[in-house]
Design a protein around this motif. Structure first.
Motif, mmCIF file in Angstrom:
data_model
loop_
_atom_site.group_PDB
_atom_site.id
_atom_site.type_symbol
_atom_site.label_atom_id
_atom_site.label_comp_id
_atom_site.label_asym_id
_atom_site.label_seq_id
_atom_site.Cartn_x
_atom_site.Cartn_y
_atom_site.Cartn_z
ATOM 1 N N TRP A 18 0.666 22.597 4.317
ATOM 2 C CA TRP A 18 0.719 22.716 2.861
ATOM 3 C C TRP A 18 2.149 22.845 2.317
ATOM 4 N N PRO A 19 3.014 23.709 2.888
ATOM 5 C CA PRO A 19 4.366 23.819 2.311
ATOM 6 C C PRO A 19 5.129 22.506 2.350
ATOM 7 N N TRP A 20 4.922 21.709 3.406
ATOM 8 C CA TRP A 20 5.623 20.433 3.491
ATOM 9 C C TRP A 20 5.147 19.475 2.400
ATOM 10 N N ALA A 21 3.848 19.472 2.142
ATOM 11 C CA ALA A 21 3.332 18.649 1.051
ATOM 12 C C ALA A 21 3.863 19.138 -0.288
ATOM 13 N N ALA A 22 3.963 20.471 -0.451
ATOM 14 C CA ALA A 22 4.504 21.019 -1.698
ATOM 15 C C ALA A 22 5.971 20.637 -1.874
ATOM 16 N N LEU A 23 6.750 20.691 -0.795
ATOM 17 C CA LEU A 23 8.162 20.288 -0.870
ATOM 18 C C LEU A 23 8.283 18.814 -1.268
ATOM 19 N N ALA A 24 7.426 17.956 -0.688
ATOM 20 C CA ALA A 24 7.476 16.530 -1.023
ATOM 21 C C ALA A 24 7.129 16.304 -2.488
ATOM 22 N N ALA A 25 6.091 17.015 -2.982
ATOM 23 C CA ALA A 25 5.700 16.854 -4.381
ATOM 24 C C ALA A 25 6.792 17.363 -5.320
ATOM 25 N N ALA A 26 7.413 18.502 -4.967
ATOM 26 C CA ALA A 26 8.493 19.036 -5.805
ATOM 27 C C ALA A 26 9.704 18.117 -5.797
ATOM 28 N N ALA A 27 10.054 17.578 -4.615
ATOM 29 C CA ALA A 27 11.188 16.650 -4.545
ATOM 30 C C ALA A 27 10.915 15.396 -5.356
ATOM 31 N N ARG A 28 9.676 14.933 -5.345
ATOM 32 C CA ARG A 28 9.315 13.743 -6.124
ATOM 33 C C ARG A 28 9.527 13.984 -7.610
ATOM 34 N N LEU A 29 9.152 15.179 -8.084
ATOM 35 C CA LEU A 29 9.366 15.508 -9.493
ATOM 36 C C LEU A 29 10.844 15.693 -9.799
ATOM 37 N N ALA A 30 11.576 16.315 -8.867
ATOM 38 C CA ALA A 30 12.998 16.566 -9.112
ATOM 39 C C ALA A 30 13.808 15.281 -9.135
ATOM 40 N N LEU A 31 13.389 14.285 -8.366
ATOM 41 C CA LEU A 31 14.151 13.044 -8.241
ATOM 42 C C LEU A 31 13.676 11.948 -9.182
ATOM 43 N N ARG A 32 12.712 12.254 -10.043
ATOM 44 C CA ARG A 32 12.285 11.240 -11.012
ATOM 45 C C ARG A 32 13.452 10.860 -11.908
#
Length: 375
Positions: A351-365
């Protein structure tokens, strides 16, 4: 169906369907060990006598477990432009999946294929498809699309999917309350067992014995483990009021998930045993983080989620297992939780890895529009 606001965001039904299908396959074929041909045709269970022994839990789990699958297939197909075929697909596709998984269980000595299970699965899928058809006809899911348009940041559907899984990920016992992602001690032990006595054993680093965290350190881990989903939620919604609503709802879910995890393991009378002084201090600190982060821009919240998640993962994987953890895990490895044991463990690890990927996706938009406005 006319393309509405939901179309610009991407339907949440497809990622939910893919994720839930993976969970169904995992729960049906766990523990994935001992595969062999037992001299029985994979379709033989269809003409076998009806099972003489079954439990109420198995009947309810097999029926209700496929309701979301039927609902999600129906919605996903309808959202893809085939509304007339949606209910049929929502019934037939899960039923075929159930038959395939029951047939695959023929090659697993620890699993017993059953036409009753397949029938219950298909009935659950039919129920889910009917529910989805009614919701689509009544426009309820159209309202959901409008709700997403008002609440969700562009590209936030993956973050919402990850957040929906969080209550399941924290049910599996962990050394620190809500501390998902602690995989290194078990991976290290597995590698040592795998290469013991081989030429590669000398290449492995020696096992490290770490001291348990101090009370303040444990409280900090609890606080930041909760701050990660809070910051991810803040980065995925649009306004300050929505962040307040999310924080309040998340607080209730976190409180209930902690109690449910302890109740499932130790019994209802021990539901609040996890509320140690360290955990209570961590909850208060997490509430403070949630309050201070309310006015942050969405991109800053996403970046902080990435930093917070990375730090928590690094620290949690240095925390040794407490003495009581083995006893806690036994209740998950036996009885009615046996088929969900591996699934819950993997959810807790990943779960934390998926959360990091989702957060990075939002941060890099890419910047543009209202993305970086303050809520």
């Amino acid at each position: 169906m006319s393309p509405g606001p939901a179309g610009r965001h991407g339907s949440l039904a497809w990622p939910l369907l893919l994720g839930y299908t993976a969970l169904v396959v995992y729960a049906s074929l766990f523990p994935f060990e001992g595969w062999r041909d037992q001299g029985v045709a994979p379709w033989a269970f269809l003409s076998a006598p009806w099972p003489r022994y079954w439990t109420r839990f198995d009947v309810i789990a097999n029926l209700l477990g496929y309701v979301p699958l039927g609902l999600l297939v129906t919605v996903a197909v309808a959202r893809s432009g085939w509304p007339r075929a949606a209910a049929v697909a929502g019934t037939v596709a899960p039923a075929l999946l159930a038959l395939g998984l029951e047939a695959a269980q023929t090659y697993l000595p620890q699993r017993v294929p059953s036409q009753l299970d397949a029938l219950l699965n298909a009935s659950g899928a039919l129920l889910g498809a009917v529910m989805a058809h009614i919701l689509l006809r009544q426009g309820v899911l159209g309202s959901w699309g409008a709700f997403r348009a008002r609440w969700q940041q562009p590209g936030g559907h993956w973050a919402w999917l990850v957040l929906l899984v969080w209550p399941l990920a924290v049910l599996y016992p962990t050394p620190v309350p809500f501390g998902t992602g602690q995989f290194w001690p078990r991976l290290e032990a597995a590698l040592l067992r795998m290469f013991e006595g081989s030429a590669l054993q000398g290449w492995l680093p020696p096992a490290q014995v770490s001291a348990p965290p101090r009370p303040l350190g444990e409280a900090l881990l609890v606080a930041l483990s909760l701050a990660l989903p809070v910051l991810l939620g803040y980065a995925s919604v649009r306004t300050l009021g929505q962040r307040v609503a999310f924080a309040l709802l998340f607080g209730l879910v976190a409180w209930g998930s902690g109690g449910l995890s302890a109740a499932l393991s130790f019994g209802p009378d021990k539901a609040w045993a996890w509320l140690t002084p360290q955990a209570q201090l961590g909850l208060v600190a997490a509430a403070g983080v949630a309050l201070l982060a309310l006015p942050l821009p969405s991109r800053v919240a996403a970046l902080l989620a990435v930093l917070c998640g990375g730090w928590v993962l690094g620290q949690l994987n240095r925390v040794p297992d407490p003495a009581y953890l083995g006893e806690w895990l036994q209740s998950w490895e036996q009885g009615r939780f046996s088929r969900f044991h591996g699934l819950g463990q993997w959810l807790g690890w990943l779960w934390p890895w998926a959360a990091l990927a989702a957060a990075a996706r939002l941060a890099l938009r890419p910047s543009g529009g209202a993305y970086n406005r303050r809520p």
